[in-house]
Enzyme design. Structure first.
Site, mmCIF file in Angstrom:
data_model
loop_
_atom_site.group_PDB
_atom_site.id
_atom_site.type_symbol
_atom_site.label_atom_id
_atom_site.label_comp_id
_atom_site.label_asym_id
_atom_site.label_seq_id
_atom_site.Cartn_x
_atom_site.Cartn_y
_atom_site.Cartn_z
ATOM 1 N N ALA A 60 0.920 -1.253 -0.070
ATOM 2 C CA ALA A 60 -0.247 0.027 0.034
ATOM 3 C C ALA A 60 0.847 1.292 0.141
ATOM 4 O O ALA A 60 0.426 2.339 -0.465
ATOM 5 C CB ALA A 60 -0.862 0.008 1.405
ATOM 6 N N CYS A 77 4.824 -0.188 -12.196
ATOM 7 C CA CYS A 77 5.453 0.976 -12.680
ATOM 8 C C CYS A 77 6.594 0.269 -13.584
ATOM 9 O O CYS A 77 7.726 1.202 -13.494
ATOM 10 C CB CYS A 77 5.708 2.034 -11.916
ATOM 11 S SG CYS A 77 6.732 1.731 -10.539
ATOM 12 N N PRO A 105 3.208 4.321 -0.975
ATOM 13 C CA PRO A 105 2.920 5.446 0.157
ATOM 14 C C PRO A 105 1.652 5.842 0.399
ATOM 15 O O PRO A 105 1.310 6.821 1.050
ATOM 16 C CB PRO A 105 3.892 6.449 -0.590
ATOM 17 C CG PRO A 105 3.631 6.267 -1.879
ATOM 18 C CD PRO A 105 3.676 4.801 -2.228
#
Length: 475
Positions: free
Chosen positions: A249, A370, A251
């Site tokens: 989770a 990402c 930042p």
């Protein structure tokens, strides 16, 4: 993911003496290929990751400029005790940032050479025939960075989209309505801004806009979050009252987005293995007004899917540790990870995904990274799905999204990819998996997303009239 750390410095804020030591350590790690900027920042001992990330990111962006100025000024030759990476982050803040604040004896040392450094920067501008610092950036290295707009997510736990738009209008920004094409977004300039065509509470500003000191950001009314990073919670779309797991989770931006979608009704089990990241996340969630979460300082892989407290978990957002290579286009100093590191990351990601799919009540899962590498994206999804193909399947999401997944299997096109060039966002990958029991259809799921994508402003604002009035007064 643990990363080796160097450098010193205590402190905790932008003005604290520890910022530059921490930034120098992270900068060295990025340039030596020890990890992504995000992993190194959150793996450092520095207590406030946001200003640390911003400082190193901007120092990397201006790396060639700073090398030229420092070399011409002879700073490292004169001050032999000053380490190159520390000199670079100090020079960035002195010459290109907001000025040195803190830094202790290193600040005093660099300030002795301020006139020489400023003179070399001015000389470089004359040589390049430019007047602005931004124009010193090389076209090849800075083109994609310049293309990525500033995305601002309206936090509907505290305010309304209409109120935020009106606030920016009063600040002399010019609202252009919903963006009709990527070309319109790419041409954004000055103080113009759009409403995003896919996400109903996302505003788009020119890339040079900085809202970190804006009162709406400080009060938690807006969240500065890249569009690609908003996609996982948006596509998971848990209704109010749901039980949800956010498996990695910190930042916390995605967790706060989930809370807003759920209107703070239900429960979000938010896991992270790093206590410092969780502490930062707790502060961020409090500022955002989220209340329906339960933080767990725990490895998600150690959770028991049969634990009664997870018996109603129907939605899971899984955004595991990855190479961070989707950010590499903005940070040219980052090196491609070696094959063995990619293999290790993919192995971890497969374990996480397989574990998440073992929760008995699970109906829908979003897997995102990402990363730009197929090994961490389509390959992970495909390998795990082959083990659970009787229970779960990929669902085609956002058909209008042009940049699709790639791979050796047909359903890869059901996934989304994002990149600065193709979508004007950071590099990203998203896949939606749904339990398949012979009754759920692709059309029904797509209809849910279509409804979410076309939510009206009024429908997307869960704050009460009383709180809306309070929010308007705050603006």
């Amino acid at each position: 993911m643990a990363e080796r750390r160097r450098g010193g410095g205590g402190g905790g804020g932008r003005s604290g003496p520890g910022l530059y030591g921490a930034a120098a350590s992270v900068l060295a790690g990025v340039e030596n290929g020890e990890g992504s900027l995000k992993n190194l920042v959150y793996g450092s001992s520095f207590q406030n990751p946001r200003p640390l990330y911003a400082l190193v990111s901007e120092t990397l962006r201006y790396s060639d400029v700073l090398d030229s100025v420092l070399g011409a000024a002879g700073l490292l030759r004169i001050e032999k005790k000053l380490q190159p990476h520390l000199a670079k982050v100090l020079a960035y803040d002195l010459l290109l940032g907001k000025g040195l604040r803190g830094g202790g004896r290193w600040k005093a040392l660099v300030l002795k050479h301020q006139a020489r450094l400023q003179a070399e920067l001015a000389r470089l501008k004359v040589q390049k025939k430019v007047s602005r610092n931004e124009d010193l950036l090389p076209p090849a290295g800075g083109a994609e960075q310049a293309q990525v707009p500033r995305y601002v997510r309206v936090n509907t736990l505290k305010t309304h989209l209409d109120d935020v738009v009106d606030y920016f209008k009063r600040q002399q920004h010019s609202y252009q309505g919903k963006a009709g094409s990527l070309e319109e977004v790419r041409s954004l300039s000055g103080k113009k801004f759009f409403l995003d065509p896919h996400l109903p509470e996302l505003l788009i500003f020119p890339p040079q806009m900085d809202f970190h000191d804006n009162q709406l950001y400080v009060a938690g009314h807006i969240i500065l979050q890249d569009k690609a990073s908003c996609l996982p919670a948006f596509l998971l779309n848990p209704p109010p009252g749901s039980h949800v797991i956010d498996a990695c989770a910190a930042p916390g931006n995605k967790t706060s987005h989930l809370a807003a979608i759920m209107k703070n009704k239900g429960r979000i089990f938010a896991f992270d293995l790093d206590a410092k990241r969780l502490a930062t996340m707790s502060t961020m969630l409090m500022r955002a007004g989220a209340t329906c979460y339960q933080l767990a300082h725990q490895d998600f892989l150690t959770t028991d899917p049969e634990d009664p407290k997870y018996s109603q978990v129907r939605y899971i957002l899984l955004d595991p540790s990855c190479s961070g290579s989707g950010m590499a286009s903005r940070l040219p100093a980052e090196k491609a990870p070696p094959p063995e590191r990619l293999q290790a990351l993919a192995g971890f990601q497969k374990k996480m995904l397989a574990h998440a799919l073992s929760f008995p009540a699970l109906q829908r899962l979003v897997y995102s990274t990402c990363s730009v590498y197929q090994e961490e994206n389509e390959d992970v999804v495909w390998d795990v799905l082959q083990q659970r193909e009787k229970d779960f399947r990929l669902v085609k999401i956002l058909p209008s999204w042009a940049h699709r997944g790639s791979g050796t299997f047909a359903e890869a096109k059901f996934c989304l990819r994002a990149s600065p060039k193709e979508t004007l966002t950071n590099g990203f990958f998203v896949a939606v998996l749904e339990r398949w029991n012979g009754e759920h259809s692709e059309e029904s799921f797509s209809a849910v997303l279509h409804k979410a994508e076309n939510t009206t402003k009024e429908d997307s604002c869960p704050v009460s009239k009383k709180r809306a009035k309070q929010a308007r007064r705050a603006l």
